[in-house]
Design an enzyme around this catalytic site. Structure first.
Site, PDB file in Angstrom:
ATOM      1  N   SER A   1     -10.352  -0.042   6.850  1.00 25.23           N
ATOM      2  CA  SER A   1      -9.446   0.221   5.752  1.00 25.23           C
ATOM      3  C   SER A   1      -9.166  -1.220   5.129  1.00 25.23           C
ATOM      4  O   SER A   1      -8.870  -1.324   4.133  1.00 25.23           O
ATOM      5  CB  SER A   1      -8.699   1.191   5.722  1.00 25.23           C
ATOM      6  OG  SER A   1      -9.039   2.484   5.979  1.00 25.23           O
TER       7      SER A   1
ATOM      8  N   SER B   1      -9.866   2.345   3.031  1.00 24.75           N
ATOM      9  CA  SER B   1      -8.814   3.146   2.039  1.00 24.75           C
ATOM     10  C   SER B   1      -7.842   2.122   1.319  1.00 24.75           C
ATOM     11  O   SER B   1      -6.977   2.657   0.254  1.00 24.75           O
ATOM     12  CB  SER B   1      -7.930   3.902   3.012  1.00 24.75           C
ATOM     13  OG  SER B   1      -6.988   3.186   3.838  1.00 24.75           O
TER      14      SER B   1
ATOM     15  N   LYS C   1       0.777  -1.130  -0.060  1.00 16.97           N
ATOM     16  CA  LYS C   1       0.005  -0.037  -0.227  1.00 16.97           C
ATOM     17  C   LYS C   1       0.895   1.377   0.032  1.00 16.97           C
ATOM     18  O   LYS C   1       1.553   1.575  -1.082  1.00 16.97           O
ATOM     19  CB  LYS C   1      -0.828  -0.018   1.209  1.00 16.97           C
ATOM     20  CG  LYS C   1      -2.091   1.005   1.093  1.00 16.97           C
ATOM     21  CD  LYS C   1      -2.831   0.895   2.370  1.00 16.97           C
ATOM     22  CE  LYS C   1      -3.921   1.835   2.462  1.00 16.97           C
ATOM     23  NZ  LYS C   1      -4.640   1.933   3.773  1.00 16.97           N
TER      24      LYS C   1
END
Length: 437
Positions: free
Chosen positions: A169, A145, A79
């Site tokens: 997330s 997210s 990420k």
């Protein structure tokens, strides 16, 4: 060479590397070709360098068997843990960290093949979706997210991806995309080298398409219980589960309500005991306490960006800094102390069960990619610091995946993985959702 090598799980790929029937470079080429084909539609990756990936893969091909790490050749997408890390923010345009985050350092040391960086919302802190779409229906959100990470694993662009969770997330994208997602016990895996939102809440997250792959990651990242977990010998037979809708159950839609009902029915049909439970009244303020901690910590976390480039900062983060939420310092102390007192209470409740079943999401992924959806069923567990695993197996009204979460006491991560494996085998086999990808 088979053209569908990209569909291998991490565990399957490792076996092929070990027996010599597959080279890492062949595997990498299959993944890259699939990513090239799917990136225009899914847009899971923010950054990927094909030549760099192939260079890594060829170097791994040359590693002698006795020198290989536990993740030798396993492809992993990250990420905001390495490579050009811009937090999906114009403030950090062209930013290139000189060092990997701690999680990526460990993965590289274990022999992993780092594919690229997935898309995220701004600073992994807003609900405004990036360009990433849900691979099962491009008109719907993949969640966030960790949008690109969940979508990439579901779309067979990588068998493993990293995420983070401060609210929901990791678990929400896991459910929306129909994959396994794990939020480990808070602070069990280092987050050094990643942008901080809330030191009290931020937790590294893991995505895979199998529990065996989660176990591989758990070993590398050092997730360990004080007591060795009991490996089930007869599936879920004789296991005891709690069923908890939580104090926000009124926000569960028909898809999640049906999934909970079907999930329980399947477990009972295989010999498990399921008992409906409720939070004690002490937990009533937990949702607001999480919100208070999140927004108050956001006030501190995003003040530097606010002072440097307020005009380039998402409005919701500006409001954190300007204290539009209205939370006082006294309210923050009350929230921090209040949640701290609830954690051992939850541990005591959860110890009576092999796992507690809770909703992962309100329903299937909503239409549109402008918003990543609600974290209302996730933030409670983030605040309590407990391990959570989203297990896929069910679907909503429009045929989109819906998962359910298994929760345990803090530092019962390994035990929860053992439970998730046998539960997942039932829900995936006998539930009503099947991936068409």
């Amino acid at each position: 060479m088979s053209n569908d090598l990209y569909r291998l799980t991490a565990t399957e790929a490792l076996k092929r590397f070990e027996d010599g029937s597959l080279k890492v470079s062949e595997y990498a080429m299959s993944l890259l070709d699939h990513i090239d084909q799917r990136q225009p539609a899914v847009q899971a990756f923010e950054y990927i360098d094909r030549s760099q990936v192939l260079q890594q893969a060829r170097a791994l091909d040359d590693v002698p068997k006795d020198k290989r790490g536990p993740l030798h050749g396993v492809a992993i997408a990250v990420k905001d843990q390495g490579m050009p890390t811009q937090h999906n923010s114009p403030i950090y345009k062209d930013d290139q960290p000189e060092l990997d985050a701690a999680s990526v350092i460990m993965l590289r040391a274990a022999g992993a093949l780092i594919l690229g960086k997935t898309c995220t919302t701004e600073f992994a802190a807003t609900v405004k979706g990036p360009a990433t779409t849900n691979p099962h229906d491009s008109s719907r959100t993949p969640g966030g997210s960790s949008s690109g990470s969940g979508a990439a694993v579901a779309d067979f662009q990588t068998p493993v991806a990293l995420g983070t969770q401060t609210g929901g997330s990791t678990i929400r994208p896991g459910s929306f995309n129909g994959v396994y997602a794990m939020k480990p016990t808070w602070a069990a895996i280092s987050r050094e080298g990643q942008k901080v939102y809330s030191l009290i809440l931020d937790t590294l997250g893991l995505y895979t398409r199998s529990v065996d792959d989660l176990k591989l990651l758990a070993e590398v990242f050092g997730l360990k219980d004080d007591q060795p977990p009991r490996e089930p010998t007869d599936g879920v037979k004789g296991m005891k589960f709690g069923l908890l809708g939580t104090m926000v159950w009124d926000q569960a839609g028909p898809g999640t309500r049906n999934a909970m009902e079907k999930g329980v029915k399947l477990l009972k049909s295989h010999g498990a005991e399921v008992k409906e439970i409720d939070f004690p009244a002490d937990f009533d303020r937990l949702p607001d306490w999480h919100s208070c901690i999140l927004k108050s910590d956001g006030r501190t976390a995003f003040r530097p960006e606010y002072m440097v480039a307020k005009d380039k900062l998402d409005r919701s983060l500006v409001e954190h800094v300007e204290e539009a939420h209205g939370y006082t310092r006294g309210a923050y102390l009350e929230a921090v102390d209040g949640v701290s007192a609830l954690r051992p209470q939850w541990d005591a409740i959860a110890r009576d069960y092999d796992a507690v079943i809770v909703p992962s999401v309100p329903d299937e992924a909503p239409e549109g990619i402008e918003s990543t959806g609600s974290a209302v069923f996730n933030s409670l567990w983030t605040a309590l610091h407990v391990p959570v695993i989203n297990v896929p197996g069910f679907q909503g009204e429009h045929g989109m995946p819906i998962g359910l979460s298994l929760v345990a006491p803090r530092y019962h991560d390994q035990a929860l993985l053992e439970v998730a494996k046998v539960v997942g085998e039932i829900w995936e086999r006998e539930g009503d959702w099947r991936s068409k990808l």
